[in-house]
Design a protein around this motif. Structure first.
Motif, PDB file in Angstrom:
ATOM      1  N   LEU A 156       6.170  -1.469  -0.960  1.00 36.27           N
ATOM      2  CA  LEU A 156       5.582  -0.358  -0.213  1.00 36.27           C
ATOM      3  C   LEU A 156       4.369  -0.768   0.613  1.00 36.27           C
ATOM      4  O   LEU A 156       4.277  -0.465   1.806  1.00 36.27           O
ATOM      5  CB  LEU A 156       5.196   0.750  -1.202  1.00 36.27           C
ATOM      6  CG  LEU A 156       4.388   1.931  -0.646  1.00 36.27           C
ATOM      7  CD1 LEU A 156       5.248   2.741   0.309  1.00 36.27           C
ATOM      8  CD2 LEU A 156       3.878   2.810  -1.788  1.00 36.27           C
ATOM      9  N   GLN A 157       3.421  -1.459  -0.011  1.00 33.36           N
ATOM     10  CA  GLN A 157       2.137  -1.728   0.634  1.00 33.36           C
ATOM     11  C   GLN A 157       2.220  -2.745   1.779  1.00 33.36           C
ATOM     12  O   GLN A 157       1.259  -2.917   2.526  1.00 33.36           O
ATOM     13  CB  GLN A 157       1.116  -2.200  -0.402  1.00 33.36           C
ATOM     14  CG  GLN A 157       0.645  -1.110  -1.351  1.00 33.36           C
ATOM     15  CD  GLN A 157       1.602  -0.859  -2.512  1.00 33.36           C
ATOM     16  OE1 GLN A 157       2.637  -1.505  -2.642  1.00 33.36           O
ATOM     17  NE2 GLN A 157       1.265   0.091  -3.374  1.00 33.36           N
ATOM     18  N   LEU A 158       3.363  -3.416   1.924  1.00 34.14           N
ATOM     19  CA  LEU A 158       3.502  -4.398   2.997  1.00 34.14           C
ATOM     20  C   LEU A 158       4.041  -3.804   4.295  1.00 34.14           C
ATOM     21  O   LEU A 158       4.030  -4.465   5.331  1.00 34.14           O
ATOM     22  CB  LEU A 158       4.429  -5.542   2.555  1.00 34.14           C
ATOM     23  CG  LEU A 158       3.830  -6.584   1.610  1.00 34.14           C
ATOM     24  CD1 LEU A 158       4.880  -7.625   1.244  1.00 34.14           C
ATOM     25  CD2 LEU A 158       2.634  -7.280   2.248  1.00 34.14           C
ATOM     26  N   LEU A 159       4.505  -2.557   4.239  1.00 34.51           N
ATOM     27  CA  LEU A 159       5.141  -1.977   5.419  1.00 34.51           C
ATOM     28  C   LEU A 159       4.220  -1.928   6.634  1.00 34.51           C
ATOM     29  O   LEU A 159       4.675  -2.055   7.769  1.00 34.51           O
ATOM     30  CB  LEU A 159       5.654  -0.564   5.105  1.00 34.51           C
ATOM     31  CG  LEU A 159       6.951  -0.477   4.296  1.00 34.51           C
ATOM     32  CD1 LEU A 159       7.273   0.979   3.992  1.00 34.51           C
ATOM     33  CD2 LEU A 159       8.107  -1.136   5.029  1.00 34.51           C
ATOM     34  N   ASP A 160       2.933  -1.707   6.392  1.00 33.07           N
ATOM     35  CA  ASP A 160       2.030  -1.591   7.544  1.00 33.07           C
ATOM     36  C   ASP A 160       1.032  -2.740   7.623  1.00 33.07           C
ATOM     37  O   ASP A 160      -0.058  -2.588   8.167  1.00 33.07           O
ATOM     38  CB  ASP A 160       1.297  -0.247   7.528  1.00 33.07           C
ATOM     39  CG  ASP A 160       0.355  -0.097   6.344  1.00 33.07           C
ATOM     40  OD1 ASP A 160       0.450  -0.903   5.399  1.00 33.07           O
ATOM     41  OD2 ASP A 160      -0.475   0.835   6.362  1.00 33.07           O
ATOM     42  N   GLN A 161       1.419  -3.905   7.104  1.00 34.45           N
ATOM     43  CA  GLN A 161       0.479  -5.025   7.150  1.00 34.45           C
ATOM     44  C   GLN A 161       0.302  -5.562   8.572  1.00 34.45           C
ATOM     45  O   GLN A 161      -0.714  -6.176   8.891  1.00 34.45           O
ATOM     46  CB  GLN A 161       0.924  -6.141   6.211  1.00 34.45           C
ATOM     47  CG  GLN A 161       2.172  -6.890   6.637  1.00 34.45           C
ATOM     48  CD  GLN A 161       2.429  -8.111   5.761  1.00 34.45           C
ATOM     49  OE1 GLN A 161       1.671  -8.383   4.840  1.00 34.45           O
ATOM     50  NE2 GLN A 161       3.490  -8.842   6.050  1.00 34.45           N
ATOM     51  N   LYS A 162       1.291  -5.329   9.439  1.00 34.51           N
ATOM     52  CA  LYS A 162       1.157  -5.749  10.833  1.00 34.51           C
ATOM     53  C   LYS A 162       0.524  -4.623  11.643  1.00 34.51           C
ATOM     54  O   LYS A 162       0.940  -3.465  11.544  1.00 34.51           O
ATOM     55  CB  LYS A 162       2.527  -6.109  11.413  1.00 34.51           C
ATOM     56  CG  LYS A 162       3.132  -7.371  10.818  1.00 34.51           C
ATOM     57  CD  LYS A 162       4.423  -7.736  11.526  1.00 34.51           C
ATOM     58  CE  LYS A 162       4.993  -9.035  10.980  1.00 34.51           C
ATOM     59  NZ  LYS A 162       6.259  -9.412  11.657  1.00 34.51           N
ATOM     60  N   ARG A 163      -0.445  -4.957  12.442  1.00 36.56           N
ATOM     61  CA  ARG A 163      -1.184  -3.939  13.185  1.00 36.56           C
ATOM     62  C   ARG A 163      -0.312  -3.169  14.160  1.00 36.56           C
ATOM     63  O   ARG A 163      -0.589  -2.007  14.477  1.00 36.56           O
ATOM     64  CB  ARG A 163      -2.347  -4.594  13.940  1.00 36.56           C
ATOM     65  CG  ARG A 163      -3.440  -5.130  13.021  1.00 36.56           C
ATOM     66  CD  ARG A 163      -4.582  -5.710  13.822  1.00 36.56           C
ATOM     67  NE  ARG A 163      -5.656  -6.200  12.952  1.00 36.56           N
ATOM     68  CZ  ARG A 163      -6.763  -6.773  13.396  1.00 36.56           C
ATOM     69  NH1 ARG A 163      -6.943  -6.935  14.705  1.00 36.56           N
ATOM     70  NH2 ARG A 163      -7.690  -7.184  12.546  1.00 36.56           N
ATOM     71  N   ILE A 189       9.356  -0.524  -4.218  1.00 35.14           N
ATOM     72  CA  ILE A 189       8.577  -1.243  -5.226  1.00 35.14           C
ATOM     73  C   ILE A 189       7.109  -1.095  -4.847  1.00 35.14           C
ATOM     74  O   ILE A 189       6.740  -1.241  -3.680  1.00 35.14           O
ATOM     75  CB  ILE A 189       8.979  -2.726  -5.269  1.00 35.14           C
ATOM     76  CG1 ILE A 189      10.437  -2.859  -5.725  1.00 35.14           C
ATOM     77  CG2 ILE A 189       8.057  -3.515  -6.191  1.00 35.14           C
ATOM     78  CD1 ILE A 189      10.968  -4.279  -5.701  1.00 35.14           C
ATOM     79  N   SER A 190       6.271  -0.780  -5.824  1.00 36.51           N
ATOM     80  CA  SER A 190       4.861  -0.537  -5.517  1.00 36.51           C
ATOM     81  C   SER A 190       3.920  -1.346  -6.398  1.00 36.51           C
ATOM     82  O   SER A 190       4.166  -1.531  -7.593  1.00 36.51           O
ATOM     83  CB  SER A 190       4.538   0.951  -5.688  1.00 36.51           C
ATOM     84  OG  SER A 190       3.155   1.187  -5.497  1.00 36.51           O
ATOM     85  N   VAL A 209      -1.406   3.935  -8.344  1.00 36.13           N
ATOM     86  CA  VAL A 209      -0.765   3.224  -7.237  1.00 36.13           C
ATOM     87  C   VAL A 209      -1.829   2.660  -6.299  1.00 36.13           C
ATOM     88  O   VAL A 209      -2.776   3.361  -5.918  1.00 36.13           O
ATOM     89  CB  VAL A 209       0.181   4.169  -6.462  1.00 36.13           C
ATOM     90  CG1 VAL A 209       0.700   3.497  -5.186  1.00 36.13           C
ATOM     91  CG2 VAL A 209       1.352   4.576  -7.349  1.00 36.13           C
ATOM     92  N   ARG A 210      -1.686   1.401  -5.954  1.00 39.03           N
ATOM     93  CA  ARG A 210      -2.640   0.760  -5.043  1.00 39.03           C
ATOM     94  C   ARG A 210      -2.393   1.263  -3.626  1.00 39.03           C
ATOM     95  O   ARG A 210      -1.293   1.140  -3.089  1.00 39.03           O
ATOM     96  CB  ARG A 210      -2.478  -0.760  -5.089  1.00 39.03           C
ATOM     97  CG  ARG A 210      -3.408  -1.500  -4.136  1.00 39.03           C
ATOM     98  CD  ARG A 210      -3.276  -3.008  -4.287  1.00 39.03           C
ATOM     99  NE  ARG A 210      -4.060  -3.697  -3.277  1.00 39.03           N
ATOM    100  CZ  ARG A 210      -3.594  -4.056  -2.073  1.00 39.03           C
ATOM    101  NH1 ARG A 210      -2.332  -3.801  -1.758  1.00 39.03           N
ATOM    102  NH2 ARG A 210      -4.366  -4.669  -1.202  1.00 39.03           N
ATOM    103  N   LEU A 211      -3.441   1.840  -3.018  1.00 42.26           N
ATOM    104  CA  LEU A 211      -3.313   2.401  -1.680  1.00 42.26           C
ATOM    105  C   LEU A 211      -4.419   1.864  -0.771  1.00 42.26           C
ATOM    106  O   LEU A 211      -5.475   2.482  -0.624  1.00 42.26           O
ATOM    107  CB  LEU A 211      -3.378   3.929  -1.732  1.00 42.26           C
ATOM    108  CG  LEU A 211      -2.173   4.641  -2.344  1.00 42.26           C
ATOM    109  CD1 LEU A 211      -2.408   6.135  -2.380  1.00 42.26           C
ATOM    110  CD2 LEU A 211      -0.904   4.309  -1.571  1.00 42.26           C
ATOM    111  N   PRO A 212      -4.182   0.715  -0.138  1.00 43.85           N
ATOM    112  CA  PRO A 212      -5.167   0.202   0.811  1.00 43.85           C
ATOM    113  C   PRO A 212      -5.292   1.092   2.040  1.00 43.85           C
ATOM    114  O   PRO A 212      -6.312   1.079   2.730  1.00 43.85           O
ATOM    115  CB  PRO A 212      -4.619  -1.182   1.175  1.00 43.85           C
ATOM    116  CG  PRO A 212      -3.160  -1.107   0.875  1.00 43.85           C
ATOM    117  CD  PRO A 212      -3.029  -0.178  -0.282  1.00 43.85           C
ATOM    118  N   ASN A 213      -4.229   1.874   2.310  1.00 42.48           N
ATOM    119  CA  ASN A 213      -4.235   2.823   3.424  1.00 42.48           C
ATOM    120  C   ASN A 213      -3.750   4.182   2.926  1.00 42.48           C
ATOM    121  O   ASN A 213      -2.988   4.260   1.955  1.00 42.48           O
ATOM    122  CB  ASN A 213      -3.326   2.323   4.555  1.00 42.48           C
ATOM    123  CG  ASN A 213      -3.841   1.024   5.157  1.00 42.48           C
ATOM    124  OD1 ASN A 213      -4.997   0.924   5.552  1.00 42.48           O
ATOM    125  ND2 ASN A 213      -2.977   0.015   5.212  1.00 42.48           N
TER     126      ASN A 213
END
Length: 237
Positions: A156-163, A189-190, A209-213
């Motif tokens: 999940l958390q990698l979906l928006d790793q690209k700007r 997967i989270s 859940v880890r939420l950097p954004n």
């Protein structure tokens, strides 16, 4: 004895039978159970509960669901999701695994770790580790996917790793609408936040859940959290 369909589908059959035959639901459930080779619905339900955890979880999933599976590293979240894919493929559906973390060799090795022969599902399993993975990429790739296809997104958390990609909230909303429109089951997967303390709480939950954004976690229909072999499943509403 293997059921002809997931438990949730058999329940739907019973509800339809109850309406059409104008009989009580419990009687309709028993009739459906009899067709599956059980003397009563309670016996069928008990047999289903004896299945592996992934089998139990898969039986509670429905086309259009967004599912979040979370755990700290090393506690089985990837294996659980692969087991869900196997359950889908055993039911005649396809399994798709999108990942920015693993190679195809890694995933095939994990299939063997859960006792599944990759060759058995060769024509039903799709592996994709493109660097372009995002909601838009997934929608394009699965444009022709059949209803009931189970899709694992790692993670999940990698979906928006690209700007250049939309923010995480927008991507999950896009995927939710797509899953409902196409009748797919999307399993994310989270990661779990490092602040989670198993001494205080044996199994993490949605608050861990880890939420950097920012992300509205109510977008997920169902959640499954794991820790040290213990599993907690929750359906929204």
């Amino acid at each position: 004895m293997k059921l002809s369909a997931p438990v949730y589908h058999l329940k739907r059959q019973a509800k339809l039978l109850s309406r059409e035959a104008k009989i009580p639901l419990h009687e309709a459930l028993d009739r459906v159970a009899a067709q599956e080779g059980f003397a009563s619905w309670s016996l069928l339900a008990a047999k289903a509960a004896e299945a592996a955890p992934a089998g139990i979880l898969f039986a509670q999933l429905a086309p259009g669901d967004l599912v979040l599976v979370g755990a700290r590293p090393g506690h089985g979240k990837t294996l659980m999701c692969l087991e869900l894919a196997v359950e889908a493929m055993k039911s005649g559906h396809r399994g798709v695994f999108f990942t920015l973390e693993y190679t195809q060799r890694d995933v095939l090795g994990r299939f063997r770790a859960i006792g599944a022969d990759p060759a058995r599902f060769n024509d039903r399993f799709v592996f994709d580790n493109s660097d372009a993975i995002s909601a838009d990429y997934i929608v394009r790739t699965l444009a022709a996917a059949a209803r009931g296809t189970l899709v694992v997104i790692d993670y999940l958390q990698l979906l928006d790793q690209k700007r250049e990609n939309p923010d995480l909230m927008a991507q999950v909303r896009t995927l939710k609408a797509f899953a409902r429109d196409r009748g797919l089951i999307l399993v994310f997967i989270s990661q779990i936040d490092r602040s989670y303390d198993p001494a205080r709480k044996p199994v993490p939950d949605i608050s861990d859940v880890r939420l950097p954004n920012p992300l509205d976690l109510s977008l997920f229909d169902k959640t499954c959290f794991l820790n040290k072999g213990e599993i907690r499943f929750h359906a929204a509403g």
